[in-house]
Write a protein that holds these residues in place. Structure first.
Motif, PDB file in Angstrom:
ATOM      1  N   LYS A  94     -13.246   1.019 114.962  1.00  0.00           N
ATOM      2  CA  LYS A  94     -14.435   0.200 115.157  1.00  0.00           C
ATOM      3  C   LYS A  94     -14.700  -0.002 116.646  1.00  0.00           C
ATOM      4  O   LYS A  94     -15.320  -0.973 117.030  1.00  0.00           O
ATOM      5  CB  LYS A  94     -14.236  -1.162 114.478  1.00  0.00           C
ATOM      6  N   ASP A 138     -22.191  -8.803 107.076  1.00  0.00           N
ATOM      7  CA  ASP A 138     -21.514  -9.990 107.592  1.00  0.00           C
ATOM      8  C   ASP A 138     -22.562 -10.941 108.148  1.00  0.00           C
ATOM      9  O   ASP A 138     -23.320 -10.585 109.059  1.00  0.00           O
ATOM     10  CB  ASP A 138     -20.524  -9.580 108.692  1.00  0.00           C
ATOM     11  N   SER A 151     -23.748  -0.450 109.691  1.00  0.00           N
ATOM     12  CA  SER A 151     -24.046  -0.541 108.262  1.00  0.00           C
ATOM     13  C   SER A 151     -23.192  -1.616 107.594  1.00  0.00           C
ATOM     14  O   SER A 151     -23.652  -2.326 106.702  1.00  0.00           O
ATOM     15  CB  SER A 151     -23.813   0.813 107.589  1.00  0.00           C
ATOM     16  N   THR A 152     -21.932  -1.722 108.006  1.00  0.00           N
ATOM     17  CA  THR A 152     -21.063  -2.761 107.472  1.00  0.00           C
ATOM     18  C   THR A 152     -21.339  -4.104 108.132  1.00  0.00           C
ATOM     19  O   THR A 152     -21.227  -5.156 107.498  1.00  0.00           O
ATOM     20  CB  THR A 152     -19.586  -2.381 107.681  1.00  0.00           C
ATOM     21  N   ASP A 167     -19.976   0.540 113.599  1.00  0.00           N
ATOM     22  CA  ASP A 167     -20.202   0.355 112.164  1.00  0.00           C
ATOM     23  C   ASP A 167     -21.267  -0.710 111.905  1.00  0.00           C
ATOM     24  O   ASP A 167     -20.979  -1.813 111.479  1.00  0.00           O
ATOM     25  CB  ASP A 167     -18.882  -0.047 111.487  1.00  0.00           C
TER      26      ASP A 167
END
Length: 355
Positions: free
Chosen positions: A82, A115, A110-111, A108
């Motif tokens: 990451k 959050d 997309s992830t 990242d």
């Protein structure tokens, strides 16, 4: 004169005098005679070809092994790590992934949009890229940008949160694309123009879907915001960082409207976002001769950028020049890694890749 069978060799030659005359050739490797020079040469060529093929095989095998190791390393680095290495003023050939498009692909995002602490950060970054940096992205990065945007829209349509934020993002992107599409040949939008026209139609469709959202009241009956004591209501209102949220909250109920007009509330909001010097330049008096903090706030917003607030940000390690999300470990060699990390705003992130 040498006798028959005697080993008589001229310099650089392995001819041997035999009963058959000068027709025998001694193979020093095997210690045996060959019938003539042509057969010996053929044998030597065969051996050299075998040796050459063997060397080629060894080189190919080593290359395959090296490519396999590099492939595994790159795959692990791309999908699992990451963080990325950046260094302002460096070259891509020397340090690898240091362009905005490559950083956008590898981190990242997309992830991150799943959050809640990082959602606003990613949306703001998408907005800045849509406003002025879209043409600096590679074709893959532009495609990745649209894919992440689609995931953001689907998330908002599902949970019905941050609707206004995404409306503004889509409007900014649509305005930028209109300008770029009209300047075909001068812009750097990668791909067929018809593809971008289709994407613009998709953006209009997303905007229509967001406008059609009907927020339903929760089915359960319990304690509501207006049931709280006034001091708690004011305390919650003071934690809203956007004046438009205060206005919307005041429209929900008459009692809340009175609270949303509180002068102290708007004064704290102005002081949070803007400096004292900026406030002094935009003073507005009410009919009663008092400072109208609410009007001053919206005037200041039009003149100066507001203070950005995010639950989680990207961080840059000044010691290693590693860019990563907060809380992501990287192999830092500093004695105190935490002291080397600096939080980056979305604009700071973009500025890293301006050479």
């Amino acid at each position: 004169m040498p006798f028959l069978g005697q080993d008589w060799r001229s310099p650089g030659q392995n001819w041997v005098k035999t009963a058959d005359g000068w027709k025998r050739f001694l193979d020093e490797k095997s210690g045996s005679f060959v019938s003539d020079l042509s057969s010996y040469c053929n044998k030597e060529v065969y051996n050299k070809e075998n040796l050459f093929n063997s060397l080629n095989y060894d080189v190919a095998a080593k290359k395959r092994k090296k490519d396999m190791l590099n492939s595994k390393t790159k795959t692990q680095y791309f999908h699992q790590e990451k963080w990325i290495y950046v260094h302002k003023g460096s070259t891509k050939e020397r340090h690898g992934y240091c362009t905005l498009g490559e950083a956008f692909n590898r981190l990242d995002f997309s992830t991150a949009i799943l959050d809640s602490r990082r959602f606003n950060y990613v949306v703001r970054l998408l907005e800045l890229i849509a406003k002025s940096q879209l043409t600096s992205l590679s074709g893959i990065a532009q495609k990745n940008f649209m894919n992440i945007l689609e995931k953001v829209v689907l998330k908002v349509l599902e949970d019905q949160q941050n609707i206004r934020l995404i409306r503004e993002l889509l409007q900014t992107l649509y305005t930028s694309l209109c300008t770029l599409v009209q300047r075909v040949g001068k812009s750097v939008l990668v791909g067929n123009i018809n593809m971008w026209v289709y994407r613009m139609e998709t953006i209009l469709h997303w905007q229509q879907q967001l406008n059609n959202i009907q927020i339903s009241r929760p089915a359960f009956k319990g304690l509501t915001f207006t049931d709280l004591p006034l001091c708690l209501q004011l305390n919650i209102m003071q934690r809203l960082s956007d004046g438009r949220d205060l206005v919307s909250l005041g429209q929900a109920a008459p009692d809340l409207h009175v609270l949303s007009e509180d002068r102290l509330l708007w004064k704290k909001l102005c002081q949070y976002h803007f400096s004292e010097r900026q406030i002094r330049k935009r003073l507005i008096l009410s009919d009663k001769g008092q400072l109208d903090w609410k009007k001053m706030y919206f005037k200041l917003v039009r003149c100066y950028p507001r203070k950005e607030q995010y639950g989680d940000t990207l961080q840059l390690c000044k010691h290693c020049h590693i860019l990563s999300w907060k809380g992501t470990d990287h192999p830092c060699t500093a004695n105190n890694p935490e002291s080397c990390s600096v939080s980056l705003s979305p604009q700071d992130f973009i500025n890293l890749f301006k050479f």
